[in-house]
Design an enzyme around this catalytic site. Structure first.
Site, short mmCIF file in Angstrom:
data_model
loop_
_atom_site.label_atom_id
_atom_site.label_comp_id
_atom_site.label_asym_id
_atom_site.label_seq_id
_atom_site.Cartn_x
_atom_site.Cartn_y
_atom_site.Cartn_z
N THR A 45 -52.33 -15.62 3.56
CA THR A 45 -52.22 -16.74 4.50
C THR A 45 -52.07 -18.08 3.79
O THR A 45 -51.34 -18.95 4.26
CB THR A 45 -53.48 -16.78 5.40
OG1 THR A 45 -53.70 -15.48 5.94
CG2 THR A 45 -53.29 -17.76 6.54
N CYS A 46 -52.74 -18.25 2.66
CA CYS A 46 -52.75 -19.56 2.00
C CYS A 46 -51.35 -20.03 1.62
O CYS A 46 -51.07 -21.23 1.62
CB CYS A 46 -53.63 -19.51 0.76
SG CYS A 46 -55.35 -19.08 1.12
N VAL A 47 -50.47 -19.07 1.28
CA VAL A 47 -49.12 -19.44 0.85
C VAL A 47 -48.05 -18.95 1.83
O VAL A 47 -46.87 -18.95 1.53
CB VAL A 47 -48.82 -18.91 -0.57
CG1 VAL A 47 -49.63 -19.67 -1.59
CG2 VAL A 47 -49.09 -17.41 -0.65
#
Length: 490
Positions: free
Chosen positions: A458-460
């Protein structure tokens, strides 16, 4: 530059300069990413370019479950005064960074819409979905909630008018203080939350500093039109009473009529369908639209329960009711909200923005939409997926084409669920997919058969998608993955 203006208000001078430099660097990166032509590789760092380090991040762990709001209250009490960026992890899960943090904000935003908190204007006959389950971003919920669990209003959320010396108001003010801190941290840390705030509530936010005199707190900010927006039944009824009062004044001032004719016409005035004001037996009291608030009436004037509304005092009744709904009955709640917000940075800085600008900064695009062209231009297929098939130049590879087709056909709630799954937030930045940073990357999931499910970093915004043979199977597996909860290694 508007965002930078807001950003410069949010901290003391040393932190201010540092945050502003980091913000400018980030905006430069985002701008270069937007300008990059589809298909080109991402920009590489220039080894000779000077860049300051990133802002300090502070990490906390919280458990999922029904006590999340209580944990969030503790977290915000501790971090309200801190200028570092808040990162949240969930206990027992491996996920760290932006993804869990955004889900924390999303889950707390949902919790703040609970009816039992006594925060928001609501009705007993709450709108529910056809299957009888409350339709509150169901993709966020681990367990379906019963009808009426969340407050849902077509115009959005507005504080419920409460007797200011009641236990219900005491409880609500605690949560409005927390809401103030929460939304200020959303702005300070550049997050987005899908919280359906009403336009009148945003107007009160933009007004900024609330004066000490209770009678001047919201004077002139909201009008009867705003009441019609947040409480249509009561607002339109008061408009009818206003019209009745105006008709009485016109008759009383009509010199073409005799005194007897004026008296007779005034006595015959009604609200339509032969309904006379006296027949309604209205008193100078406010009756809440829901039994959940723990009181049956609030007096609008001393001994208001014994004061009957007549044509002679009708205008006073309308003014007092409007004032209670928009000013007097929400004064402590808004004062508490301001106090919480100003623990992070002064709320009067929001005066520089319109209500709609504040909504966009807080919530982004709450009705995310995209076209086939958007998906082809602003997503990055890699490692097994391409935008150009080796068999037919200029068309996407079959697997990526199926992915695009599935996304184009998604419903509004499915789009929000997909975004929550892939980005950690169910809203898009202003401007849609074109302004999502980093761009959504779709790669072929290795060693994954038809029975496998998509997974995501999710972060990237990195989606790992098995190459399903049909659109039907891809859609089924992708939507099933969006309903999974938790951050685990994949």
């Amino acid at each position: 530059m508007i965002a930078l203006v807001l950003h410069t208000y949010q901290c003391d001078k040393p932190t201010l300069a540092y945050r502003s430099i980091v913000w400018l660097q980030t905006q430069r990166d985002v701008t270069l990413e937007r300008q990059r032509a589809p298909g080109l590789s991402p920009r590489r760092e220039d080894p000779h370019e000077f860049r300051v380090g990133r802002l300090k991040h502070e990490r906390v762990k919280v458990p999922r479950g029904e006590n999340l709001l209580d944990w969030a209250l503790q977290v915000m009490r501790i971090h309200a005064d801190r200028k570092s960026i808040l990162e949240v992890e969930f206990q027992g899960e491996e996920g760290t960074g932006l993804g869990p943090t955004l889900e924390f904000y999303a889950l707390v935003a949902a919790e703040l819409q609970r009816k039992d908190l006594n925060m928001w204007l609501c009705d007993d006959d709450q709108e529910t979905s056809p299957n009888g389950v409350n339709h509150q971003d169901s993709f966020l919920l681990e367990v379906a909630k019963p009808p009426g669990y969340y407050v849902r209003r077509p115009a959005g959320l507005f504080p419920s008018p409460l007797p200011q010396d009641s236990l219900a108001c005491d409880r609500a003010t605690k949560y409005f203080w927390f809401l103030g801190v929460f939304l200020a941290k959303v702005l300070q840390d550049n997050r987005l939350v899908d919280l359906p705030l009403s336009q009148p509530f945003l107007k009160l936010m933009c007004h900024g500093e609330i004066q000490n005199n209770v009678n001047e707190r919201f004077s002139g900010i909201l009008s009867s039109d705003d009441l019609c927006e947040v409480d249509p039944v009561r607002g339109h009824f008061l408009q009818q009473l206003n019209d009745l009062s105006s008709r009485k004044a016109r008759i009383a001032q009509d010199n073409t009529l005799s005194y007897e004719d004026r008296v007779r016409q005034i006595q015959n005035l009604g609200l339509g369908q032969a309904v006379r004001l006296e027949d309604l037996a209205i008193t100078f009291t406010y009756q809440p639209s829901s039994r959940a608030f723990g009181f049956s009436v609030a007096e609008l004037a001393p001994s208001g329960s014994d004061m009957e509304v007549t044509l002679d005092n009708l205008e006073e009744y309308v003014d007092l009711t409007t004032s209670f709904c928009l000013e007097q009955g929400v004064a402590r709640q808004m004062e508490s909200f301001r106090a919480g917000f100003s623990r992070v940075f002064p709320m009067d800085k929001l005066r520089a923005f319109s209500p709609e600008e504040v909504r966009v900064m807080l919530c982004g695009d709450q009705n995310p939409q995209w076209t086939r062209e958007d998906l082809l231009n602003y997503t990055e297929p890699k490692l097994g997926y391409t935008k150009d098939s080796v068999f037919l130049s200029g068309t996407p590879s079959p697997g990526f084409q199926r992915f695009v087709n599935v996304l184009v056909d998604m419903s509004a709630e499915e789009r929000k669920a997909f975004l929550q799954f892939t980005t950690g937030c169910s809203s898009l930045p202003p401007g849609g997919l074109a302004n999502l940073y980093p761009r959504l990357t779709v790669v072929r999931k290795v060693d994954a058969g038809e029975g496998s499910y998509p997974s995501v970093n999710t972060c990237v915004h990195y989606l790992k998608l098995p190459d399903y043979p049909t659109e039907e199977l891809l859609r089924e597996r992708l939507l099933a993955a969006t309903r999974e909860k938790g951050f685990h290694l994949n």
